[in-house]
Every structure is written in C-alpha cells, then in structure tokens.
Enzyme design. Sequence first.
Site, mmCIF file in Angstrom:
data_model
loop_
_atom_site.group_PDB
_atom_site.id
_atom_site.type_symbol
_atom_site.label_atom_id
_atom_site.label_comp_id
_atom_site.label_asym_id
_atom_site.label_seq_id
_atom_site.Cartn_x
_atom_site.Cartn_y
_atom_site.Cartn_z
ATOM 1 C CG ASP A 160 -0.097 -0.091 2.544
ATOM 2 O OD1 ASP A 160 1.140 -0.044 2.475
ATOM 3 O OD2 ASP A 160 -0.712 -0.207 3.618
ATOM 4 C CD GLU A 192 0.754 -6.526 2.983
ATOM 5 O OE1 GLU A 192 0.770 -5.319 2.722
ATOM 6 O OE2 GLU A 192 1.478 -7.015 3.867
ATOM 7 C CD GLU A 252 0.364 4.362 4.595
ATOM 8 O OE1 GLU A 252 -0.608 4.996 5.092
ATOM 9 O OE2 GLU A 252 1.543 4.682 4.806
ATOM 10 C CG HIS A 268 6.357 4.140 10.221
ATOM 11 N ND1 HIS A 268 5.566 4.323 9.107
ATOM 12 C CD2 HIS A 268 6.347 2.824 10.459
ATOM 13 C CE1 HIS A 268 5.117 3.155 8.704
ATOM 14 N NE2 HIS A 268 5.563 2.223 9.506
ATOM 15 N NE ARG A 281 3.194 10.960 4.394
ATOM 16 C CZ ARG A 281 4.332 10.405 4.024
ATOM 17 N NH1 ARG A 281 4.610 9.165 4.395
ATOM 18 N NH2 ARG A 281 5.220 11.075 3.309
ATOM 19 C CG HIS A 292 10.536 5.450 10.152
ATOM 20 N ND1 HIS A 292 10.708 6.463 9.226
ATOM 21 C CD2 HIS A 292 9.965 4.424 9.477
ATOM 22 C CE1 HIS A 292 10.256 6.054 8.057
ATOM 23 N NE2 HIS A 292 9.804 4.821 8.176
HETATM 24 C C1 UD1 Z 1 6.641 4.904 3.945
HETATM 25 C C2 UD1 Z 1 5.271 4.473 3.421
HETATM 26 C C3 UD1 Z 1 4.510 3.703 4.490
HETATM 27 C C4 UD1 Z 1 5.348 2.571 5.054
HETATM 28 C C5 UD1 Z 1 6.655 3.136 5.536
HETATM 29 C C6 UD1 Z 1 7.544 2.017 6.023
HETATM 30 C C7 UD1 Z 1 4.076 5.857 1.817
HETATM 31 C C8 UD1 Z 1 3.201 7.022 1.617
HETATM 32 N N1 UD1 Z 1 4.488 5.629 3.064
HETATM 33 O O1 UD1 Z 1 6.413 5.872 4.955
HETATM 34 O O2 UD1 Z 1 3.325 3.176 3.932
HETATM 35 O O3 UD1 Z 1 4.640 1.960 6.100
HETATM 36 O O4 UD1 Z 1 7.325 3.797 4.459
HETATM 37 O O5 UD1 Z 1 8.600 2.499 6.781
HETATM 38 O O6 UD1 Z 1 4.409 5.171 0.890
HETATM 39 N N2 UD1 Z 1 13.960 8.573 5.261
HETATM 40 C C9 UD1 Z 1 15.334 8.538 5.237
HETATM 41 N N3 UD1 Z 1 15.958 7.354 4.896
HETATM 42 C C10 UD1 Z 1 15.282 6.224 4.627
HETATM 43 C C11 UD1 Z 1 13.876 6.255 4.689
HETATM 44 C C12 UD1 Z 1 13.221 7.441 4.996
HETATM 45 O O7 UD1 Z 1 15.997 9.529 5.482
HETATM 46 O O8 UD1 Z 1 15.912 5.191 4.334
HETATM 47 C C13 UD1 Z 1 13.278 9.851 5.577
HETATM 48 C C14 UD1 Z 1 13.386 10.864 4.425
HETATM 49 O O9 UD1 Z 1 13.482 12.155 4.960
HETATM 50 C C15 UD1 Z 1 12.044 10.685 3.710
HETATM 51 C C16 UD1 Z 1 11.132 10.466 4.904
HETATM 52 O O10 UD1 Z 1 11.877 9.620 5.781
HETATM 53 O O11 UD1 Z 1 11.698 11.806 2.940
HETATM 54 C C17 UD1 Z 1 9.787 9.879 4.611
HETATM 55 O O12 UD1 Z 1 9.876 8.720 3.808
HETATM 56 P P1 UD1 Z 1 8.543 8.215 3.038
HETATM 57 O O13 UD1 Z 1 8.861 6.945 2.317
HETATM 58 O O14 UD1 Z 1 7.966 9.303 2.246
HETATM 59 O O15 UD1 Z 1 7.514 7.944 4.195
HETATM 60 P P2 UD1 Z 1 7.529 6.905 5.377
HETATM 61 O O16 UD1 Z 1 6.966 7.626 6.555
HETATM 62 O O17 UD1 Z 1 8.843 6.279 5.494
HETATM 63 N N1 UDP Z 2 12.187 -3.593 10.784
HETATM 64 C C1 UDP Z 2 13.555 -3.644 10.557
HETATM 65 N N2 UDP Z 2 14.370 -2.784 11.253
HETATM 66 C C2 UDP Z 2 13.885 -1.879 12.138
HETATM 67 C C3 UDP Z 2 12.482 -1.808 12.341
HETATM 68 C C4 UDP Z 2 11.659 -2.673 11.639
HETATM 69 O O1 UDP Z 2 14.034 -4.462 9.769
HETATM 70 O O2 UDP Z 2 14.689 -1.133 12.725
HETATM 71 C C5 UDP Z 2 11.311 -4.472 9.994
HETATM 72 C C6 UDP Z 2 10.198 -5.202 10.728
HETATM 73 O O3 UDP Z 2 10.628 -6.459 11.208
HETATM 74 C C7 UDP Z 2 9.122 -5.333 9.656
HETATM 75 C C8 UDP Z 2 9.329 -4.123 8.795
HETATM 76 O O4 UDP Z 2 10.639 -3.633 9.071
HETATM 77 O O5 UDP Z 2 9.366 -6.475 8.841
HETATM 78 C C9 UDP Z 2 8.304 -3.063 9.124
HETATM 79 O O6 UDP Z 2 8.623 -1.874 8.470
HETATM 80 P P1 UDP Z 2 7.922 -0.507 8.832
HETATM 81 O O7 UDP Z 2 7.473 -0.513 10.245
HETATM 82 O O8 UDP Z 2 8.881 0.560 8.389
HETATM 83 O O9 UDP Z 2 6.691 -0.454 7.829
HETATM 84 P P2 UDP Z 2 5.201 -1.039 7.868
HETATM 85 O O10 UDP Z 2 5.285 -2.493 8.155
HETATM 86 O O11 UDP Z 2 4.454 -0.300 8.928
HETATM 87 O O12 UDP Z 2 4.659 -0.718 6.524
#
Ligand code: UD1
Ligand code: UDP
Length: 403
Positions: free
Chosen positions: A100, A122, A136, A218, A220, A251
């Site tokens: 999602d 999924e 999502e 994490h 939104r 995160h």
């Molecule tokens: C995204 C997904 C969410 C998922 C989550 C898993 C969308 C809209 N959101 O949310 O569904 O559950 O990932 O974690 O698709 N950033 C870093 N390094 C990284 C990753 C993120 O610096 O490796 C920071 C950056 O500033 C980036 C921000 O996090 O711009 C947000 O990342 P983004 O993928 O937009 O949203 P998530 O909250 O991570």
């Molecule tokens: N996870 C990881 N390292 C971390 C935190 C989570 O590998 O420091 C793994 C966790 O086991 C799960 C996945 O990341 O498999 C979940 O990711 P996240 O919470 O970012 O996204 P969501 O599942 O909510 O979409």
Amino acid sequence: MAGSPSKVLVTFGTRPEAIKLAPLVKALAGHPRFDMEVCVTAQHRSMLDQVLETFAITPRYDLDLMRPAQTLPDITARMVTGVSGVVRDFKPDWVVVQGDTTTALAAGLAAFYEQASVAHVEAGLRTHEKYSPFPEEINRRLVSCVADLHFAPSKRAKDNLLRENCPESRVSVSGNTIVDALLWVVDRLRCELPLKRALDDRFSFLDPTRRLILITGHRRESFGRPFESMCHALVDIVAQAPDVEILYPVHLNPNVQAPVNAILGGAPAALSRRIHMIAPVDYLTFVYLMNRAQIIITDSGGVQEEAPSLGKPVLVTRENTERPEAVEAGTARLTGTDRDRIFDEAMRLLTDDVHRRSMSFARNPYGDGQACARIVERLDAASGGPRALLEEFAGFTRELTPS
Ligand code: UD1
Ligand code: UDP
C-alpha cells in the site's frame, strides 16, 4: 507464450515492501520459467539498502528517488515517470507490486499506462477508513483497480476483494510473504551461532535482568500530537516499572525523529539509562530484538504480522487496523495513541502474568511460510497473460487454508 520464460519486473521502494518481496525475488530468480528483474524506486534509501544487503539482492534498476522530507505528490509523480521508463525498457509481462505504499501505487499505475499486467501481493486489506492509514488505505484500493492478479494474505482479504466485485478467478489466498522472510531469518539466527553471538555482543548494553519493550512507530496519521502522546506514554512506563528498559530503533522520517528525540531524549537522567534510541537496524537484527523483547509496542503493519510467529504480545498504537486477525486471535491489542491507554495496557501486560501469557502464544494467522511458492505457481500458470486467466484459473484451489 508457452515455452518462453515469462518476464517479471518486481518493484519495491520501502523497507517493508523489500522484506516482503525478498523471498519472492529469490524464488523467481531461481526459476527456469521466469526472466525476473528487480526495480527499486528507492522511496527509502538506507532503510531499503539494509534489506537489499541482508537478502543479497542487486536491483537491475535503481531509480534512487528518495529526498529528505519528501512529499506525496512529488514522489508519486517522479515514481510514475521513473517506473514507466523501466517498463518500456524491460517490457515485462508482469509487474509485481506489494502492499500500500506510494511505490506500490505508482508502479501499478505506471504498469497500467504501459499496458503490462499487474500482480498485487498483499491485496485486499481494508480499514474502510479513507484517512486511516493515510495514504495507504486509498493506495491499496487504487492498486486493486489496476491489478490483474490479487494475492490476498488471508481469507478475509479475499472476501474484501470479492465484495468489491473482483472476479474470484483472479484472487488467490497465498498467505503473507512476510512469514516466508521471517522464517528464513529465524532459521539463520538459530543455526548460525557466530551471528547470534555477534548480536549478543552488540546489545550487551541491554540488562538481561530487565524486561525489554521494543518500540517502533512511523504512521503519517499520527504525526504531531498523537506521536507526542505515545512518546510520553513510553516515559511514563519506564518511570513506573523500574525493571523495564525500552529499545527504540527510530524511523528516519524527520516527523518521527523530532518528537522522539525531544521527548524520549529529554527524559530525566534517572530514566534515560533505561531508554535506548538507536538507528533503524537491519532485518536480522530486528528479528533478534523481537525475540529478546517481552512486549512490542508498534504501529507497524509488518511487525503486527511477524510478532504472532514469535509469540510476542503486541500493543498496536493505532485506532484501527487493516490486519485484525492478530487482534481476533488475541496476540495483539489496539491501544490508539492516547497516553493513558498505552500506559494502562502496557502496565497490565507487565503486572498480570496470566494476561501476558494469554497474548503470548505462537500461532500466525497471516501465513505459513509458503506464500511465495503459491505466488510463483500461480504466476507461472498465468503466463499466458491475463486474458487467459478467467478460463484457466476458475476453480484454482491450492490456497492457504485457515488453521
Ligand atoms: C513509507 C510508506 C509507508 C510505510 C513506511 C515504512 C508511503 C506514503 N508511506 O512511509 O506506507 O509503512 O514507508 O517504513 O508510501 N527517510 C530517510 N531514509 C530512509 C527512509 C526514509 O531519510 O531510508 C526519511 C526521508 O526524509 C524521507 C522520509 O523519511 O523523505 C519519509 O519517507 P517516506 O517513504 O515518504 O515515508 P515513510 O513515513 O517512510
Ligand atoms: N524492521 C527492521 N528494522 C527496524 C524496524 C523494523 O528491519 O529497525 C522491519 C520489521 O521487522 C518489519 C518491517 O521492518 O518487517 C516493518 O517496516 P515498517 O514498520 O517501516 O513499515 P510497515 O510495516 O508499517 O509498513
């Protein structure tokens, strides 16, 4: 098409998609009937790279799109353009998308624009709340519109799709691929003693006489006050329970970093010795930590799906969940983001052994570790293309059956 391998482009961009598609990439890579390539949008960067390294996956296409504090419209636009270019280059029969995220939505849309068939892994999870989870819930529904094959992790998810008039012949209950990934890691941690010892050393700062609570968060829709309230609840728990320490791999989203650093980082010195904030860890390490924890407090979808396999009680800091199976099975409880509610639920788990044990049995309603085998088999059978699906797969029965 019979005889020639089917071309499959597996697309992902964030940490959870990568973990959930890694075992499928492995299964397709070794399969003579498929010519598979990986395209990462890199919606995440370092958190994605951790997974690529753990599973030794080298993408052929890396769009490297992440920007600090990126916005939804910006990444969506850049991803649709980027993935469309990859689809034009590789010309896949199938584009696989997961879950999602914005990557799943954009890759699905790009595949649709290029008239490649879409397989959605999924599929069918729903809260029926437009803004929860945001964005999502709507992302996943929109992907359903462009998908030609829907891999539902559970019977409930399949039923959701059927209620939306998805043809039954295009939906199969595969189980969630996260269980495949988890079992692989659990096996490694059990068999590779040096790996386990290295992790014990790395986390020697944790006091084995204390009870560990593992935290992630994490979402939104929780940014701002709800997130602050969760952080205050964690400080309250540590203050009330002197034999507890919490470990929080934070995160990298700046909207998460700010409140966590301010509230948990600003806890009184007497408490801060028992509050450990660390950078996101690789998947092997996170599974090791889940195993060490007595309780997990999280809003993560993936963690809700993993914890039941490990027999760990989960408090879900959300008002609703598109994954109600663990709540119904009794291993997870929804607490919302209210400070007092999180505190009360955590203290109950810490003080009431009968209650904790009742949430600690290991049975996973999300899968049995065979999801990828089912997906590969069905994709192979479907290699004649989506038009052949209705005739070929009516009555397809090799599905995950509820235990
Ligand atoms: C995204 C997904 C969410 C998922 C989550 C898993 C969308 C809209 N959101 O949310 O569904 O559950 O990932 O974690 O698709 N950033 C870093 N390094 C990284 C990753 C993120 O610096 O490796 C920071 C950056 O500033 C980036 C921000 O996090 O711009 C947000 O990342 P983004 O993928 O937009 O949203 P998530 O909250 O991570
Ligand atoms: N996870 C990881 N390292 C971390 C935190 C989570 O590998 O420091 C793994 C966790 O086991 C799960 C996945 O990341 O498999 C979940 O990711 P996240 O919470 O970012 O996204 P969501 O599942 O909510 O979409």
